[in-house]
Design a protein around this motif. Sequence first.
Motif, PDB file in Angstrom:
ATOM      1  N   ALA A  90       0.844  -1.204   0.000  1.00  0.00           N
ATOM      2  CA  ALA A  90       0.000   0.000   0.000  1.00  0.00           C
ATOM      3  C   ALA A  90       0.877   1.251   0.000  1.00  0.00           C
ATOM      4  CB  ALA A  90      -0.934  -0.012   1.210  1.00  0.00           C
ATOM      5  N   TRP A  91       1.898   1.287   0.860  1.00  0.00           N
ATOM      6  CA  TRP A  91       2.825   2.421   0.962  1.00  0.00           C
ATOM      7  C   TRP A  91       3.459   2.722  -0.394  1.00  0.00           C
ATOM      8  CZ3 TRP A  91       4.669   6.450   3.553  1.00  0.00           C
ATOM      9  CH2 TRP A  91       5.976   6.881   3.324  1.00  0.00           C
ATOM     10  N   GLU A  92       4.001   1.703  -1.045  1.00  0.00           N
ATOM     11  CA  GLU A  92       4.685   1.901  -2.322  1.00  0.00           C
ATOM     12  C   GLU A  92       3.730   2.461  -3.381  1.00  0.00           C
ATOM     13  OE1 GLU A  92       7.905   1.808  -2.818  1.00  0.00           O
ATOM     14  OE2 GLU A  92       8.330   1.058  -0.806  1.00  0.00           O
ATOM     15  N   GLU A  93       2.512   1.985  -3.394  1.00  0.00           N
ATOM     16  CA  GLU A  93       1.530   2.503  -4.359  1.00  0.00           C
ATOM     17  C   GLU A  93       1.165   3.952  -4.050  1.00  0.00           C
ATOM     18  OE1 GLU A  93      -1.857  -0.078  -4.872  1.00  0.00           O
ATOM     19  OE2 GLU A  93      -0.552  -1.820  -5.181  1.00  0.00           O
ATOM     20  N   ILE A  94       1.012   4.269  -2.789  1.00  0.00           N
ATOM     21  CA  ILE A  94       0.647   5.635  -2.399  1.00  0.00           C
ATOM     22  C   ILE A  94       1.757   6.614  -2.761  1.00  0.00           C
ATOM     23  CG2 ILE A  94       0.214   7.161  -0.422  1.00  0.00           C
ATOM     24  CD1 ILE A  94      -1.276   4.680   0.856  1.00  0.00           C
ATOM     25  N   ILE A  95       2.998   6.290  -2.414  1.00  0.00           N
ATOM     26  CA  ILE A  95       4.084   7.244  -2.656  1.00  0.00           C
ATOM     27  C   ILE A  95       4.459   7.341  -4.133  1.00  0.00           C
ATOM     28  CG2 ILE A  95       4.996   7.040  -0.321  1.00  0.00           C
ATOM     29  CD1 ILE A  95       7.350   5.414  -1.549  1.00  0.00           C
ATOM     30  N   ALA A  96       4.058   6.358  -4.920  1.00  0.00           N
ATOM     31  CA  ALA A  96       4.353   6.388  -6.354  1.00  0.00           C
ATOM     32  C   ALA A  96       3.426   7.332  -7.116  1.00  0.00           C
ATOM     33  CB  ALA A  96       4.256   4.984  -6.943  1.00  0.00           C
ATOM     34  N   ARG A  97       2.345   7.750  -6.490  1.00  0.00           N
ATOM     35  CA  ARG A  97       1.379   8.604  -7.180  1.00  0.00           C
ATOM     36  C   ARG A  97       1.950  10.008  -7.346  1.00  0.00           C
ATOM     37  NH1 ARG A  97      -4.701   7.198  -5.983  1.00  0.00           N
ATOM     38  NH2 ARG A  97      -4.808   8.954  -7.404  1.00  0.00           N
ATOM     39  N   ALA A  98       2.033  10.438  -8.565  1.00  0.00           N
ATOM     40  CA  ALA A  98       2.610  11.755  -8.870  1.00  0.00           C
ATOM     41  C   ALA A  98       1.634  12.889  -8.591  1.00  0.00           C
ATOM     42  CB  ALA A  98       3.054  11.802 -10.328  1.00  0.00           C
ATOM     43  N   ASP A  99       0.364  12.567  -8.430  1.00  0.00           N
ATOM     44  CA  ASP A  99      -0.631  13.617  -8.239  1.00  0.00           C
ATOM     45  C   ASP A  99      -0.762  14.085  -6.793  1.00  0.00           C
ATOM     46  OD1 ASP A  99      -1.578  11.007  -7.899  1.00  0.00           O
ATOM     47  OD2 ASP A  99      -3.636  11.521  -8.418  1.00  0.00           O
ATOM     48  N   TYR A 100       0.025  13.522  -5.889  1.00  0.00           N
ATOM     49  CA  TYR A 100      -0.021  13.921  -4.482  1.00  0.00           C
ATOM     50  C   TYR A 100       1.358  14.339  -3.995  1.00  0.00           C
ATOM     51  CZ  TYR A 100      -4.426  11.293  -4.517  1.00  0.00           C
ATOM     52  OH  TYR A 100      -5.669  10.817  -4.799  1.00  0.00           O
ATOM     53  N   ASP A 101       1.422  15.510  -3.358  1.00  0.00           N
ATOM     54  CA  ASP A 101       2.653  15.931  -2.697  1.00  0.00           C
ATOM     55  C   ASP A 101       2.647  15.504  -1.235  1.00  0.00           C
ATOM     56  OD1 ASP A 101       3.916  17.188  -4.857  1.00  0.00           O
ATOM     57  OD2 ASP A 101       2.778  19.031  -4.518  1.00  0.00           O
ATOM     58  N   THR A 102       1.484  15.659  -0.586  1.00  0.00           N
ATOM     59  CA  THR A 102       1.362  15.360   0.841  1.00  0.00           C
ATOM     60  C   THR A 102       0.113  14.518   1.064  1.00  0.00           C
ATOM     61  OG1 THR A 102       2.398  17.471   1.387  1.00  0.00           O
ATOM     62  CG2 THR A 102       1.181  16.369   3.149  1.00  0.00           C
ATOM     63  N   VAL A 103       0.298  13.404   1.759  1.00  0.00           N
ATOM     64  CA  VAL A 103      -0.833  12.536   2.072  1.00  0.00           C
ATOM     65  C   VAL A 103      -0.839  12.238   3.567  1.00  0.00           C
ATOM     66  CG1 VAL A 103      -0.853  11.450  -0.207  1.00  0.00           C
ATOM     67  CG2 VAL A 103       0.411  10.366   1.661  1.00  0.00           C
ATOM     68  N   ALA A 104      -1.998  11.857   4.046  1.00  0.00           N
ATOM     69  CA  ALA A 104      -2.133  11.340   5.408  1.00  0.00           C
ATOM     70  C   ALA A 104      -2.522   9.874   5.279  1.00  0.00           C
ATOM     71  CB  ALA A 104      -3.201  12.109   6.176  1.00  0.00           C
ATOM     72  N   ILE A 105      -1.901   9.050   6.096  1.00  0.00           N
ATOM     73  CA  ILE A 105      -2.257   7.638   6.142  1.00  0.00           C
ATOM     74  C   ILE A 105      -2.762   7.362   7.555  1.00  0.00           C
ATOM     75  CG2 ILE A 105      -1.418   5.268   6.002  1.00  0.00           C
ATOM     76  CD1 ILE A 105       0.642   6.254   3.947  1.00  0.00           C
TER      77      ILE A 105
END
Length: 156
Positions: A90-105
């Motif tokens: 899940a982490w790898e997929e989330i951080i691979a997204r170019a459309d997000y600079d900052t996310v909350a998990i």
Amino acid sequence: LKRHTIDAIFTSPLSRAYETATLIGQIVTAPIVDDKRLQEIRFGRFEGLTHAQIEAEYADEYRKWDSGDMLYAVPDGESRRAVQLRMAQAWEEIIARADYDTVAIISHGAAIKILLHHIFYRLPNESIRNTSMTTLCRFEEIWELETFAETPHLND
């Protein structure tokens, strides 16, 4: 969190995490994405029991669990390694997204700590309290642990 721009919130679908994500989402106006891979570890026969009950009813299983063995799973439960694999995916997929600079998990204490052990060799020797915040920042391709399990929003 009001002073942060959060592009998306990824959350475990379990009720406490999802409710927390919903409250944060209302404040920062970010979309919420639930992901079952962010769920807490399945503790099997330990679920719903107190620490004392576990030690009394499942002394051998508790001893094995308490050893920290990554491959041991409580009967009907899940090993730390299985949690680490799903959380890391899940982490790898989330951080691979170019459309997000900052996310909350938004996830759960044991699952978060297991994920952090996947990312970092050393972690502070503290537990992760409910609603605590851990902040990771990326410097080029390296992740840095900026804060760990902080709770400035909670009153004593």
